[in-house]
Scaffold this active site. Structure first.
Site, PDB file in Angstrom:
ATOM      1  N   ASP A 185      -0.163   5.156   1.001  1.00 12.45           N
ATOM      2  CA  ASP A 185      -0.389   6.124   2.082  1.00 12.45           C
ATOM      3  C   ASP A 185      -0.516   5.419   3.434  1.00 12.45           C
ATOM      4  OD1 ASP A 185      -0.409   8.105   0.111  1.00 12.45           O
ATOM      5  OD2 ASP A 185      -2.586   8.010  -0.121  1.00 12.45           O
TER       6      ASP A 185
ATOM      7  N   ASP B  38       0.862  -1.173   0.000  1.00 11.89           N
ATOM      8  CA  ASP B  38       0.000   0.000   0.000  1.00 11.89           C
ATOM      9  C   ASP B  38       0.909   1.236   0.000  1.00 11.89           C
ATOM     10  OD1 ASP B  38      -2.315   1.682   0.527  1.00 11.89           O
ATOM     11  OD2 ASP B  38      -1.595   1.767   2.605  1.00 11.89           O
TER      12      ASP B  38
HETATM   13 MG   LIG Z   1      -2.950   3.126   3.525  1.00  9.31          MG
END
Ligand SMILES: [Mg+2]
Ligand SMILES: [Zn+2]
Length: 189
Positions: free
Chosen positions: A10, A8
């Site tokens: 962020d 992932d």
């Molecule tokens: Mg995230």
């Protein structure tokens, strides 16, 4: 077959914000995260990113800004001797009912096709439930980091909404340490 890890973005690689990350200036790596990706690379793993970027669909930033954020990511990462092979993102909002916004696995399917790999057992690392649900839907091995949104699970037992076998790491650096010290899988007999 290549060794692949799916991350992932962020809250896992860079600091997250409820106001969205809208510019390269706002894109700031978490402490140790770039070093962690380099360590993963040096152990022979390719890295791809799967990221929900509904800020695009919401009109908060444009593709040029997103590309500029990713140019910053690539540049800072290469200064640490690391590399991300590909960044796949979902530009849609929840109302678009697309098949690529996590927790749906569309981005992961795109990654599997691009790399020509079966995603079964491929480690997926994220700071939120939906990252791991998306990965688990295609057989990935789920890893939660306690940075970003994951901070809410520090010192707590994970709810059983998380995929079975979810491993928990303090941050991406701790995941990298775990990954590179894991014994190789035994050959099937
Ligand atoms: Mg995230
Ligand atoms: Zn989408």
């Amino acid at each position: 077959m290549i060794k692949l890890v799916i991350l992932d973005r962020d809250g896992t690689i860079n600091a997250d914000s409820d106001e969205f990350i809208k510019s390269p200036q706002e894109w700031q790596p978490l402490p140790g995260a770039l070093e962690a990706i380099a360590k993963i690379n040096h152990a022979g793993w390719h890295v791809a990113i799967a990221s929900n970027q509904s800020g695009l669909g919401r009109g908060l930033f444009d593709v040029a800004s997103l590309n500029a954020m990713h140019a910053k990511l690539h540049k800072l990462l290469s200064a640490h001797g690391g590399r991300v092979d590909a960044i796949f993102y979902c530009p849609h909002t929840p109302d678009d009912n697309c098949s690529c916004r996590k927790p749906l696995p569309g981005l992961f399917e795109q990654i599997g096709e691009r790399f020509g790999v079966d995603l079964k057992g491929v480690p997926v690392v994220g700071d939120g439930l939906r990252d791991l649900q998306a990965g688990a839907a295609v057989g990935c091995e789920p890893h939660l980091v306690l940075t970003g949104k994951g901070a809410e699970f520090r010192g707590r037992t994970l709810p059983d909404t998380f995929p079975a076998g979810t491993r928990v790491h303090q941050d991406l650096a701790a995941f990298a340490d775990w990954l590179v010290s894991r014994p190789p899988p035994r050959p099937a007999s």
